[in-house]
Design an enzyme around this catalytic site. Structure first.
Site, short mmCIF file in Angstrom:
data_model
loop_
_atom_site.label_atom_id
_atom_site.label_comp_id
_atom_site.label_asym_id
_atom_site.label_seq_id
_atom_site.Cartn_x
_atom_site.Cartn_y
_atom_site.Cartn_z
N GLY A 140 0.99 -1.35 -0.27
CA GLY A 140 -0.07 -0.15 0.06
C GLY A 140 1.23 1.35 0.34
N GLY B 45 -0.28 5.15 -1.18
CA GLY B 45 -1.47 5.87 -0.13
C GLY B 45 -0.67 6.77 0.42
N GLN B 46 -1.82 7.97 1.55
CA GLN B 46 -1.90 8.44 1.79
C GLN B 46 -0.18 8.45 3.32
OE1 GLN B 46 -3.49 10.04 4.74
NE2 GLN B 46 -3.38 12.24 5.20
N ASP C 273 2.24 -2.08 -4.68
CA ASP C 273 0.22 -1.40 -4.19
C ASP C 273 -0.20 -1.70 -5.61
OD1 ASP C 273 -0.03 1.54 -3.03
OD2 ASP C 273 -1.77 0.25 -4.38
N ARG D 172 -2.22 -1.17 -7.40
CA ARG D 172 -1.28 -0.17 -9.01
C ARG D 172 0.09 0.20 -9.63
NH1 ARG D 172 -5.74 1.94 -7.00
NH2 ARG D 172 -7.11 -0.19 -7.63
N ASN E 52 -1.02 -7.25 -5.22
CA ASN E 52 -2.52 -7.35 -4.80
C ASN E 52 -2.67 -7.85 -2.75
OD1 ASN E 52 -4.80 -7.30 -3.55
ND2 ASN E 52 -5.49 -9.20 -5.67
N TYR F 16 -14.97 0.48 9.05
CA TYR F 16 -14.04 0.44 9.33
C TYR F 16 -13.43 0.27 10.60
CZ TYR F 16 -9.24 3.22 8.94
OH TYR F 16 -8.41 3.36 9.34
N LYS G 293 -10.73 -2.84 12.35
CA LYS G 293 -9.56 -2.01 12.85
C LYS G 293 -9.72 -3.20 14.35
CE LYS G 293 -7.70 -0.40 9.50
NZ LYS G 293 -6.69 -0.53 9.64
N1 SER Z 1 -9.05 8.56 9.14
C1 SER Z 1 -9.32 7.72 8.83
C2 SER Z 1 -10.96 8.48 8.87
O1 SER Z 1 -11.40 8.72 8.51
C3 SER Z 1 -8.94 7.14 10.19
O2 SER Z 1 -8.64 5.98 11.24
O3 SER Z 1 -11.18 6.94 8.39
#
Ligand code: SER
Length: 357
Positions: free
Chosen positions: A51, A54-55, A77, A79, A95, A185, A189
């Protein structure tokens, strides 16, 4: 170049430290041999970032490469990223859901440490619960199982403030408290944290984790989070002079500047094993603010900036999360300390973005 420079500085400091100590000068030779050996073995300690486009992954890759050398850090990543990123060092298309692909790349480069940064964030996960559960959980199982099988030594896996829920105390949320996450999410987690601790306790897997707050950075945009407004607002302030916020003005959330988050990530991974006493995930805090407060801070630089509020489905997610976090365990166990506050972050964000927007 950063790497060579860091190495020279480290050697210089090491020799200086030795000369200041009262040891016999004959030992200096051995000291240098030991130092070089240790550094060369670090150079060979290969790191895989899953990954990496990503950010967080983008900046983590950059930082780890400057610390350990570009060839020691394999970016991957699902892609290919920008040509600039892909050409900045070894890059593989992987992947995270494909166990064989992950295993192959780990064997190919003799990877020791894995940073698993691939995930669906809170807002996107609400729209695609089945895929979010699949990606967030199974990528973790793949990596945990590879560590259990002895194929990798250390794992970093990010958790989030989303593990907390509406029944959690909101202010200065403790490390150990009620945790009833109400988002897809957050559920993934929270479950992931339980599995990390389980794999550590039962199989001795060295997995380390942080509950990141909302992360703010200028170099790569975030994707699909509830805290993304705090990045977007800077872009829009510069391009349009106004911003329509999807959270209400007094929604206070825990946040952190990316520089601090990267420092925390690398320092928990560098800490001696025995210092990492929590194997679910550590609370981590930087700054807490509301949309109204960040807008006021931006106004100090862009006096005409204006903000309006049109809360959408993300308001409910934000309302279920803490306002501020107590991270005393991270501070005590591995010496965590944040540096950026709202003022210094805003200044840095606007400086960097005004060069690019
Ligand atoms: N920054 C994340 C979100 O907003 C939180 O872990 O999903």
């Amino acid at each position: 170049e950063d790497y060579a420079f860091n190495l020279q500085t480290a050697l210089f400091e090491h020799v200086l430290g030795f000369l200041k100590s009262n040891q016999s000068k004959q030992n200096l030779f051995f000291e240098i041999v030991i130092f070089v050996r240790q550094k060369t073995s670090e150079m060979h300690a290969k790191i895989l970032i899953i990954g990496a486009c990503g950010q967080i992954g983008t900046e983590l890759t950059k930082k780890l490469r400057s610390q350990y050398g570009k060839d020691a850090v394999i970016a991957s990543d699902v892609r290919k990223g920008s040509p600039e990123f892909v050409n900045s060092g070894p890059f593989e298309v992987v992947n995270a859901l494909d166990f064989n692909q992950v295993e192959t790349v780990i064997e190919k480069y003799q990877i020791e440490d894995v940073y698993l940064m691939a995930a669906l964030l809170s807002a996107t996960a609400e729209k695609n619960p089945a895929f979010a559960w699949d990606l967030n959980m199974n990528s973790l199982f793949h990596v945990l199982n590879l560590a259990k099988a002895g194929k990798i030594k250390k794992i970093f896996w990010p958790s989030s403030i989303a593990v907390f829920g509406p029944t959690t105390p909101k202010d200065n949320t403790p490390q150990y408290t009620v945790m009833e996450p109400s988002t897809v999410y957050g559920i993934s987690k929270q479950s992931g944290e339980r599995w990390c601790e389980y794999y550590h306790n039962i199989f001795g897997v060295d997995v380390r984790s942080i509950r990141y707050p909302g992360l703010i950075s200028w170099s790569t945009p975030p994707g699909g989070g509830t805290t993304d407004y705090a990045v977007d607002i800077y872009y829009k302030a510069l391009s349009d002079g106004k911003y329509e916020c999807f959270l209400s003005e007094n929604t206070e959330l825990p946040m952190m500047y990316m520089d601090d988050a990267i420092r925390a990530t690398i320092s928990i991974m560098d800490a001696p094993k025995e210092n990492i006493k929590i194997r679910s995930s550590y609370n981590l805090a930087g700054i807490s603010f509301t949309p109204k407060e960040i807008a006021a801070e931006i106004k100090k630089h862009i006096p005409d900036f204006s903000i309006s509020y049109v809360p959408d489905f993300r308001q409910k997610i934000a309302d279920s999360w803490p306002s501020s976090i107590d991270d005393s365990y991270a501070r005590k166990d591995w010496g965590w300390k944040h540096e950026f506050d709202l003022e210094s972050m805003t200044k840095d964000m606007l400086e960097h973005l005004s060069e690019n927007v």
